[in-house]
Scaffold this active site. Structure first.
Site, mmCIF file in Angstrom:
data_model
loop_
_atom_site.group_PDB
_atom_site.id
_atom_site.type_symbol
_atom_site.label_atom_id
_atom_site.label_comp_id
_atom_site.label_asym_id
_atom_site.label_seq_id
_atom_site.Cartn_x
_atom_site.Cartn_y
_atom_site.Cartn_z
ATOM 1 C CG HIS A 204 4.035 -8.596 -0.322
ATOM 2 N ND1 HIS A 204 5.330 -8.349 0.078
ATOM 3 C CD2 HIS A 204 3.344 -8.872 0.794
ATOM 4 C CE1 HIS A 204 5.414 -8.475 1.387
ATOM 5 N NE2 HIS A 204 4.226 -8.783 1.850
ATOM 6 C CD GLU A 237 8.527 -6.205 2.611
ATOM 7 O OE1 GLU A 237 9.561 -6.610 2.049
ATOM 8 O OE2 GLU A 237 7.898 -6.874 3.435
ATOM 9 C CG HIS A 269 -0.153 -6.632 2.999
ATOM 10 N ND1 HIS A 269 0.638 -5.836 3.787
ATOM 11 C CD2 HIS A 269 0.508 -7.810 2.892
ATOM 12 C CE1 HIS A 269 1.730 -6.498 4.146
ATOM 13 N NE2 HIS A 269 1.676 -7.706 3.619
#
Lengths: 326, 326, 326, 326
Positions: A204, A237, A269
């Site tokens: 992530h 990110e 995602h």
């Protein structure tokens, strides 16, 4: 089956009661586990979470386990769905507890209100980063509540377990946690090896927290442990970005990859940012570079060895706090 | 010169007083800055710290700046030296405040005892890791002290500044801090370029805190900003290890490097672990591999642009807390 | 005598070291006691404080005891005096530690900086009111500082003892503390009895904290324990006011009273507000009503039984925290 | 009527939303009030609580008000009743929110989970004693939760209102609160006056907290304000005890009293300990001494002026925290 569940729960509650003296009189302590995750709205992805919960309940059959979703937005979507009879009817596979999941504060507080004063909050986070620190702040604040009479203290014990890749501190060195996680990834290495591909994980990451070290140290130990397959980690990110993954793939002339989300569930995602048809998905961007892509759309929680790690992290948190789980 | 110093200090104290109402009566708030570092016992290395202090005092001539050493071991060594007249005589260059440096708790508390109730604690840390979190815990606890009458609150405001590579949170995204730090490293890039060498930094690192991300993201942005020179960061402890640095150097066929400690002072780690004659120093290990090594034995604090960054981090912490430094 | 003191202190420090394991390595814990009072500027009044300190040092000869003054105003006056050679010369009876007394934060922090990580803060307060709660807030905040490595935690244990009249909670019911305090007042009852007088105490009280209950419950138990003498308590500030004392005296037709400050030292309140020549002193107001007044100008700390109570409160705080004082 | 209620609630929720910026993006703040009391199992006694709630809702029609019971034992009894269809059918007057009342932690947390991030917790306590401090500890801990991104902080503002007789601190001096409470007691004075009786209040009191001062200062100001009627306060637990009340009544030759619980509801203490037929009830003990007794079995919350005070305490807490209630 429902009856059995209720009966099991009732017995669980009875057995999970521990007796202890708390100053003025005997207080019956009751243990519980809160499994806290960001949340997902993708129904099949829930399997990654529910598998961990099942393992937890198998390990501690007399300790109730409850789910909390930390994301306000995701909870709101489930609230809408729960209020929509058509949705509920169409999705018999979604359990009640997901439809009505609350945030960690309410989940912990309602547990406490029912008499469960000895709680382990186990996040399903991968890295010790923003979400884990935020959840730790909740746990620390709640655990700090003191009352003038000890018997009225809301929590006997309230502790937090470690994310998959461990956390700061000397009790459980995070590097060892990464090593354990690396072992659990063997199935992915096998998968990539069979396909003659490199293994690419999508973590992530975070624009506002330097969590890249956990991912890159994991990648480093993957490389050492499985030299036969190139493993690379990028993040949605922050750092390390996809661009860096791509650069290495190109440098090494790799033209085939297995990609998998390095997240507990294969939710939005995984299905969109990683393997979706849009131009900006990792799959599209890799294919554009002539690299063929084999997406593996299963959350890490579906890997039984990973699920077992979370169960052990609960066991460690309990042992560190002298809580006897049953 | 001493007289001038005293006079300057007196004027500083008078001017740094701000007037504000705190409930019952008017309290005169006085500002101060605590510069907190791990500490060093290597006398010439102090320059890295004292340069930052000088810049701070130039920027805020009416705000006293005090030094705290967080390391218990290092403070004890200075205490022994301070008690040894021969040492003191032999080292006129070591200021009184170093000889008698205290830990952050005592430094902050003595400041407060003298009436300075509005303090900015500025660490000289590089990464937002163990030491920074520990210091933040001190600051947060002290700032949380409330009294029944507002006028007796020990601190009007007590805040902490960011390390060189920034910290979590959205107010000052850490990636921007890394970019600013990267710009300040230009002198090192020039040095390596002139020598036709790669640039290798020795960060501190941590076995019990996954701080590697900050270093590697810094390395990544160095690479992007200065493609003409290869920059690599390794750590004394933890990840990324020296072995990884060496591997890349060999992969890329680099046979010459400039090495510098990525620490605020060029103390024991720089002189021994990095550039010392022992077999296990980075210099020795690199030379063994046929790589020629140019050590640069100056702490980051001696780089004026780095020192300026800490001054700006103080300014930011003050502005965020609505403290007017003078 | 000074030499002996220094020698005793040195031995004390050596013996007060306890060994304990704190995670990573063995940390030597060292105990200390901070005696915290509001402070006084009246030199002879210091005896009330110093007597408690002497008793404390007799009880725990191997544990250093330090004094903190919580009042900013009083500390400033001592700082001026300490800086005035004429004053210092004229007052050889005032110890160095009084001349240089710091607030509780700096006193605790400097103790900690010298390696004393296991501290008991014992207030000399009478009632569990504003000052005690404020001091408790300091202690609680400092004790809450956690570090990532346990060995760097600033305090091993940091706890607070109870005021004379006890405090909230079930461990040491405050009513029992009042009963113990009442027993210690026997000398005052005897004094009043011999004089054929009532006994009037001047407590401090508080306009912003309802502390009157402690004083009145003390008065109530005095009445039950010593029915032969009327005991009344009034306060300088807040409730119960002097007017209420006077009203009862008149109702009961009492025309003679022994008055004493119900404070640890017989400082400014005792010499001026209670027994001074001004029209608004209690003495003047009582005499105006035809009541003859025998002031007893000794702080409660000069009563050895009271001093012993504070020593026991330190012992209780230590025992509750499993600290072994020596 | 139910429909109107639901509609009103919906509009209330919509209107209670305030818009504010919280760092990263605009967060809609929503206000709520939690009315926290010990709880009661006596159905008619609920009126004392519900009257305060009604007044609160009248004052802030767009702010939802929820009830919390702090007593674990009382909540358990309601849970049993709620699960008993016969009870529920027999008691249509008991609202759903009472049958399902939760403790303060769960009430606050569930409120927060629904998006109400700006809460005022208003206790219905009389004195600033054990229960109030415990509740304050909850509020302080919850309000202290910080998150890395400001927008994820669970509470925008979370504050606590003062008990009837005020609390420590200078913002709202407690003596003024007592004076306001004394004015609200006029109806009791009139009642006693008409009956030619003294007025005796039964406060709760506490064996482990010196709360007697609040009661006795209240009694003192009652005496000053209504010299025509003797007012005495005793407590169920702790000081001032019933014996002291009786002693004064006998001293003054009073043979008739109006008795009333100085508690928000006329629950178990009022009906049994105060006015019950048992030998140890205050009524029985007074009658045994030849004093005739007129019990007034209404909780203080049924006195509209008292209820209004709690509404004003909410207004003050809101104003102090810059919360705009609507």
């Amino acid at each position: 089956m429902r009856k059995t569940l209720v009966l099991t729960l009732v017995i669980a509650l009875i057995l999970s009661i521990q007796f202890a003296t708390a100053g003025e009189h005997t207080v019956k302590h009751k243990n519980g586990i809160v499994l806290a995750m960001f949340g997902t709205t993708v129904e099949p992805a829930l399997q990654g979470l529910l598998n961990i919960k099942d393992k937890m309940e198998d390990a501690y059959p007399n300790t109730p386990v409850r789910i909390a979703f930390t994301s306000n937005i995701i909870r709101k979507i489930w609230q809408k769905r729960a209020a929509d009879p058509a949705y509920v009817k169409a999705h018999p596979e979604v359990p009640y507890e997901i439809l009505h999941a609350q945030g960690p504060l309410a989940t912990i507080a309602n547990f406490q209100d029912e008499g469960f004063d000895t709680l382990i909050v186990q996040p399903t986070h991968i890295a010790p980063a923003e979400e884990f620190l935020d959840l730790s702040a909740y746990v620390k604040a709640l655990a700090s509540i003191e009352t003038i009479k000890a018997k009225f203290k809301p929590f006997n014990k309230l502790v937090i377990g470690r994310p998959l890749l461990g956390t700061f501190g000397t009790t459980h060195p995070y590097e060892q946690d990464i090593e354990v996680a690396v072992k659990a990834m063997k199935e992915d290495v096998e998968r990539a090896k069979k396909a003659g591909a490199a293994l690419v994980y999508m973590g992530h990451g975070n624009d506002y927290f330097p969590s890249g070290g956990s991912y890159l140290q994991f990648q480093h130990i993957m490389d050492e442990s499985y030299p036969e397959v190139t493993t690379l980690v990028g993040t949605v990110e922050g750092y390390p970005p996809f661009a860096q993954v791509l650069e290495v793939l190109k440098e090494r002339g790799i033209n085939k990859v297995v990609i998998r989300a390095f997240m507990i569930v294969a939710g939005d995602h995984a299905t969109n940012d990683m393997a979706g048809p849009e131009e900006v998905s990792w799959k599209s961007m890799l294919e554009k570079e002539g690299i063929s892509v084999i997406p593996y759309l299963h959350g890490m929680g579906e890997n039984d060895e990973v699920a077992d790690i979370y169960v052990r992290h609960v066991a460690d948190a309990a042992a560190d706090a002298a809580i006897q789980l049953k």
